[in-house]
Structures are given as C-alpha cells and as structure tokens.
Scaffold this motif. Structure first.
Motif, short mmCIF file in Angstrom:
data_model
loop_
_atom_site.label_atom_id
_atom_site.label_comp_id
_atom_site.label_asym_id
_atom_site.label_seq_id
_atom_site.Cartn_x
_atom_site.Cartn_y
_atom_site.Cartn_z
N VAL A 63 11.19 -3.22 7.95
CA VAL A 63 10.09 -3.63 8.85
C VAL A 63 9.30 -4.83 8.30
CG1 VAL A 63 7.90 -2.89 9.90
CG2 VAL A 63 9.88 -1.40 9.99
N PRO A 64 8.74 -4.75 7.08
CA PRO A 64 7.99 -5.93 6.60
C PRO A 64 8.87 -7.16 6.41
CG PRO A 64 8.08 -4.22 4.90
CD PRO A 64 8.66 -3.63 6.13
N ILE A 82 11.59 -8.07 8.18
CA ILE A 82 11.89 -8.70 9.47
C ILE A 82 10.66 -9.42 10.01
CG2 ILE A 82 12.42 -8.22 11.91
CD1 ILE A 82 14.31 -6.06 11.03
N MET A 83 9.49 -8.77 9.84
CA MET A 83 8.28 -9.33 10.42
C MET A 83 7.82 -10.60 9.68
SD MET A 83 7.70 -7.29 12.92
CE MET A 83 6.07 -7.36 13.59
N PHE A 89 0.43 5.07 0.70
CA PHE A 89 -0.52 6.04 1.23
C PHE A 89 -0.30 7.42 0.62
CE2 PHE A 89 -0.72 2.67 4.29
CZ PHE A 89 -2.04 2.67 4.68
N ASN A 121 12.86 1.45 7.26
CA ASN A 121 11.48 1.48 6.77
C ASN A 121 11.18 0.26 5.91
OD1 ASN A 121 9.34 3.82 6.93
ND2 ASN A 121 11.33 4.74 7.33
N LYS A 138 12.45 6.08 11.70
CA LYS A 138 13.35 5.05 11.16
C LYS A 138 14.02 5.54 9.89
CE LYS A 138 10.55 1.16 12.78
NZ LYS A 138 11.40 0.61 13.82
N ALA A 191 3.36 7.89 4.35
CA ALA A 191 3.25 7.13 5.61
C ALA A 191 4.54 6.38 5.95
CB ALA A 191 2.05 6.17 5.58
N LEU A 192 5.67 7.01 5.67
CA LEU A 192 6.94 6.39 6.07
C LEU A 192 7.12 6.59 7.57
CD1 LEU A 192 9.24 7.66 3.17
CD2 LEU A 192 8.11 5.45 3.35
N PHE A 193 7.77 5.63 8.22
CA PHE A 193 7.99 5.75 9.67
C PHE A 193 9.10 6.77 9.90
CE2 PHE A 193 6.84 1.17 9.00
CZ PHE A 193 5.49 1.37 9.24
N ASP A 194 8.74 7.94 10.42
CA ASP A 194 9.74 9.01 10.44
C ASP A 194 10.81 8.85 11.51
OD1 ASP A 194 6.96 11.23 10.93
OD2 ASP A 194 7.76 9.75 12.29
N ASP A 241 -3.02 5.38 -2.85
CA ASP A 241 -3.99 6.44 -2.62
C ASP A 241 -3.38 7.76 -3.08
OD1 ASP A 241 -6.15 7.87 -1.80
OD2 ASP A 241 -5.76 7.68 0.34
N MET A 262 0.83 -1.20 0.00
CA MET A 262 0.00 0.00 0.00
C MET A 262 0.87 1.25 0.00
SD MET A 262 -3.18 1.33 0.49
CE MET A 262 -3.69 3.02 0.72
N THR A 312 -0.80 10.61 10.33
CA THR A 312 0.00 10.55 9.09
C THR A 312 -0.08 9.15 8.45
OG1 THR A 312 1.97 10.07 10.39
CG2 THR A 312 1.63 12.38 9.75
N GLU A 313 -1.03 8.37 8.89
CA GLU A 313 -1.33 7.04 8.32
C GLU A 313 -0.23 6.01 8.53
OE1 GLU A 313 -2.34 8.40 4.30
OE2 GLU A 313 -4.40 7.78 4.67
N GLN A 314 0.72 6.30 9.43
CA GLN A 314 1.78 5.32 9.68
C GLN A 314 1.21 4.07 10.38
OE1 GLN A 314 5.47 7.05 11.36
NE2 GLN A 314 4.71 9.01 10.69
N ARG A 336 8.85 0.27 -0.44
CA ARG A 336 8.42 -0.47 0.75
C ARG A 336 7.21 -1.35 0.42
NH1 ARG A 336 6.50 2.76 6.01
NH2 ARG A 336 4.66 3.05 4.71
#
Lengths: 250, 246
Positions: free
Chosen positions: A101-102, A104-105, A84, A98, A93, A88-91, A162, A82, B114-116, A150
């Motif tokens: 994350v998927p 590793i999980m 966004f 970034n 990290k 919607a990046l993890f700020d 989106d 997805m 921020t949709e995170q 990502r």
C-alpha cells in the motif's frame, strides 16, 4: 529530531496533556513511559496530528508540524512510520499487499523493485514465506513484526510505536524490542515508543520521558532511572518485587 | 441542533471523499473489487426476491381485477408499471441498503476501531477518499445494472406464475407488458436508483467512519447506517417522484 513545546490537549473538560515539552533525538530510542491512562497514546497521536492539540508546537527537524495545513502535513507523514498497538494491519489484504500500500501510493518503483523491497523488509523482521498469508493467519508477535516491516518499507525518518509489545509473551516482547533498537541504530531513525513495560525501558531506552496524569514528571536515560529520586517515577518503576530487589541491590 | 451538526459533518466528510485519488491504478483496482464484493455478490439475492415479488404482484393484481369487464392484459400492464416504477428501483434499493449498507458500515467501522484508518492517515493517504470513493462509483455503476436485472426477472416471474396458475395467459400478459409503454418511466427508475446508490454508499460509510469504541459501537453504527439510509431513500423516493412524474 522531534521537538514538542508546551503541548496541551483536552477532551471536553478533561485535561489529558498538560504543558508537555520534550525533545526526541534522532538515531536514539526515545521512550514515553507511564501508567495506563497517563496520556502516552494521546501524546503520540497528538505528535502525529491524529489528535489536534489545543496549544503548543511540534517541530520535525525545524519544520513546524502543528501550524501546517493537512496537505502540508501529508509530506511529513510520508517520512513517518507507525506501529499501532494492535498492529492495524489491513485484514482484507495479504501481508504482501499490506506492505505494498505505501509503496504503490508514494513510490515510483517498478513492481519487481517493490517486491524486492517487501521481501527485504520482511526478512529484516525475521519473517519469510508469509507474503500470501493474511493477518488472521499470523500470531500476535508475527503481526507486530509485519506492522514494523510496513512502517519501515518507505525508509522513514521517524518511527512511532504505540506499546509494540503489549499482549506478547516475554520472549517475543524482547525480540520486538531488540528489532526496534537495531532498526533505529541501523537507519538513524528518530524512534518514539510508548510503553509501560519496564523490561523494554531497561533494554532499549536511550532517552526516557515519564508522564503521570498528563504531566511530564521526569526525563533521563535508562542508566539514570535506577538512581532517580523522583517519587512518582520510583512508585511506577519499582511496583514489582523484581524491580524492588534490583533497586535494593543497586 | 444536533441534527444540523450531523448534516454539516456529513457534508464535510463528503467533500473529503470526493477528492482526487492519490493513485488512479489503486482506485481502479479498489473499484473493481467493490463491484464484485458489493454488486456481483448481490445478483443471486436480487434475482430470488425479484422473481417471487414479480409473481406476488401479478397474483395480487389478478385478484383485484377479477371482473369480466376488465381485459386480462391489464394484469401484465399493471405488473410492468408496478415493477418499473416502484418495486425494482425503490424496494430493491431498500433491500440493498440493508445488505450493502451494513457491509459498508461494519467494514469501515471495524477499520476505525482497529486503527486501520489511522494507519492509512499516517501513511499520508486520504482515508475517506481511499475507502469510500470506490464504493460510491461501484454502486452508482452497478446498482442500475442490478435494477435492470431485477425488472426483467420480476416481469418474468409475474408472467411465469400468471401462466402457471392460469390467471393470465402468456399472450395476454405479454400484450399488457407492451401496451402503452412509456420509456421515460425507465429513465425515472434509473434516476431514482442512482440517487439511492449514492445514499447507500455514503450514509453507512459516514457512520462507520466516525465510529468510536469497539464491537458494540460498530454494530450500532451499522444499524444507524441502514436505518437512516432507508429513511432517506423513502424521503427521496417521494421528492424525486414529485419532481419527475408531476
């Protein structure tokens, strides 16, 4: 392939999606178009289960997503990428983290393979040497490209975007559009993109759905859109002088 | 009615938070990060407050015990008990609720708007557990350490300023600190600290997690998180004291 059948979504007493049915084809760029506030984002978030629909069904390759429990939905979500609207990046990290994350999980890759995959995805979106930067160090267009990287890092079967080129200059918007088209064809992904950008529609729209006030008004391809007789669609598409002239030429 | 809906929503959120982490290595890394960003970063702040409040407590007790019939070692005793029973576990926790609570609520609230958080959900990650569980473990682990540190520094502050101002000699103060010491008081302080750590970690996280809107709402969530966790700390302080010291 994703099929939605008669989906309806209300927020309080406001009907946002009204009995929408559509099929989103695999290996194609499927666009949902419409004015701001027409229900495009709600449609996409409902398809992803981020909003619970009030009625209707959603199938991902014959798997009934709408009636699944959250635990079972997670399995399908691992197949979804997805992008966004804001990235919607993890700020907190770095860019590499970034994308990590998927991986590793949900992957059993070694650290080296993860790094190789991250570098491959960043290169695929034409970004290099940004691994240790943070999202705030990048421009809007670069952030969108990281968000795309990502989204594809786990090789998704479905890709949702989106308004991927909102807030970008026309050149960067074209680069993002082309990138999404290439990735869709290359990996045979079912791509669903929300947009109100007519350049995107004409450039990458294989299959287009037009929504107005939560109701599906038209469905077709970019080749059919110019000759459509649908009044609402024509009012939306030919709002600008450029497209009015284009229409008169065609 | 609204309050019952809110409480129900909070417990559903907590159930979601306390689910098994998808990856223990990721959880451990986040836990260590939170220990540093929430706990270790508060050491200087807690040290400063503890030293000066310890001093003030000593000065006030000395002022109130200005009677030749009362022995001076009572200043050390009263300072010790005030600090162990109330100042370090409760007052420091209230101050930490402001510092840590606003950090937690605003971080998670910003991630929501921020949709995170949506991005985490889309990756098939339990966002509540991924974001909040490491914070809970970090605070439950580190706040008792901070409180212990606060107790020592506040008593040292009291002794130093007592000696410095000539209100109480070192020998008298240390006699008082050691006189009639009840070890259970320290256990009581730790029990309170752990309860307060749970409140500080979960309530602001709850408000942050359900933020809707933009920057204004993130600020409001942060304020609600801090105010309500402070209120709960005060209520639980009374309840735990009633249960354990009566």
């Amino acid at each position: 392939m994703i099929e939605v059948k008669n989906i309806t979504k209300k927020f309080g007493s406001t009907l946002v999606l009204n009995n929408i049915s559509a099929t989103f084809l695999s290996g194609k760029v499927n666009l949902i178009i419409g004015q701001s506030g027409s229900g495009k984002t709600v449609a996409i978030k409902s398809m992803l289960g981020l909003h619970e629909i009030d009625s209707g069904t959603i199938f991902y390759d014959q798997r009934d997503f709408s009636s699944m429990k959250n635990k079972d939905r997670q399995i399908i979500r691992k197949e979804i990428g997805m992008v966004f609207q804001g990235g919607a990046l993890f700020d907190s990290k770095s860019i590499e983290d970034n994308l990590m994350v998927p991986l590793i999980m949900f992957s059993n890759m070694s650290k080296e393979k993860m790094k190789y995959r991250i570098n491959f995805c960043l290169k695929r979106v034409n970004l290099e040497n940004v691994n240790h930067l943070y999202p705030s160090d990048l421009s809007g267009g670069m952030q969108k490209r990281v968000a795309i990287a990502r989204a594809i890092v786990l090789k998704p079967k479905y890709l949702f975007c989106d308004e991927p080129n909102s807030g970008l200059d026309p050149y960067t918007a074209t680069v993002i559009d082309e990138l999404l088209k290439e990735i869709t064809y290359e990996y045979k992904i079912t791509t669903v993109i929300n947009t109100h950008d007519m350049n995107s529609v004409m450039q990458i729209g294989d299959h287009i759905i037009f929504i107005k006030e939560g109701v599906k008004k038209w469905e077709g391809s970019k080749n059919e859109i110019m000759d459509s007789e649908n009044k609402d669609l024509n009012k939306f598409i030919f709002a600008s002088e450029v497209f009015k002239r284009l229409k008169s030429l065609s | 009615m609204k309050i019952f809906i809110l409480i129900g929503k909070y417990f559903i959120f907590i159930r979601k938070v306390f689910s098994r982490p998808s990856s223990f290595s990721v959880f451990y890394k986040s836990f260590i990060d939170e220990v540093f960003s929430l706990g270790v970063s508060s050491i200087g702040f807690v040290a400063f407050i503890s030293l000066f409040v310890g001093a003030v407590v000593t000065l006030q007790i000395a002022y109130n015990l200005e009677n030749p019939l009362l022995p001076s070692y009572l200043i050390g005793l009263a300072t010790r008990d005030s600090i162990i029973l109330e100042f370090s576990p409760t007052m420091v926790s209230l101050i930490l609720a402001g510092k840590m609570g606003s950090n937690i609520a605003s971080t998670i609230g910003t991630m929501r708007v921020t949709e995170q958080i949506d991005a985490l959900e889309m990756m098939g990650i339990n966002s509540a557990s991924y974001l909040v569980l490491p914070k809970i473990f970090a605070l439950v682990f580190f706040n008792p350490i901070l409180i212990t540190f606060s107790m020592f520094l506040a008593i040292i502050g009291g002794w130093f300023f007592g000696e410095f101002t000539g209100l109480c000699s070192t020998t008298e103060f240390l006699d008082g600190v050691q006189y009639f010491f009840i070890p259970f008081n320290v256990i009581y302080a730790y029990i309170k600290t752990i309860f307060f750590a749970l409140i500080i970690a979960t309530l602001p996280a709850f408000y942050g997690y359900f933020t809707k809107g933009g920057a204004l709402e993130v600020g409001q969530a942060s304020t609600k998180g801090v105010v309500n966790s402070s209120i709960l700390i005060i209520i639980f302080n009374y309840l735990i004291t009633q249960l354990l010291l009566n």
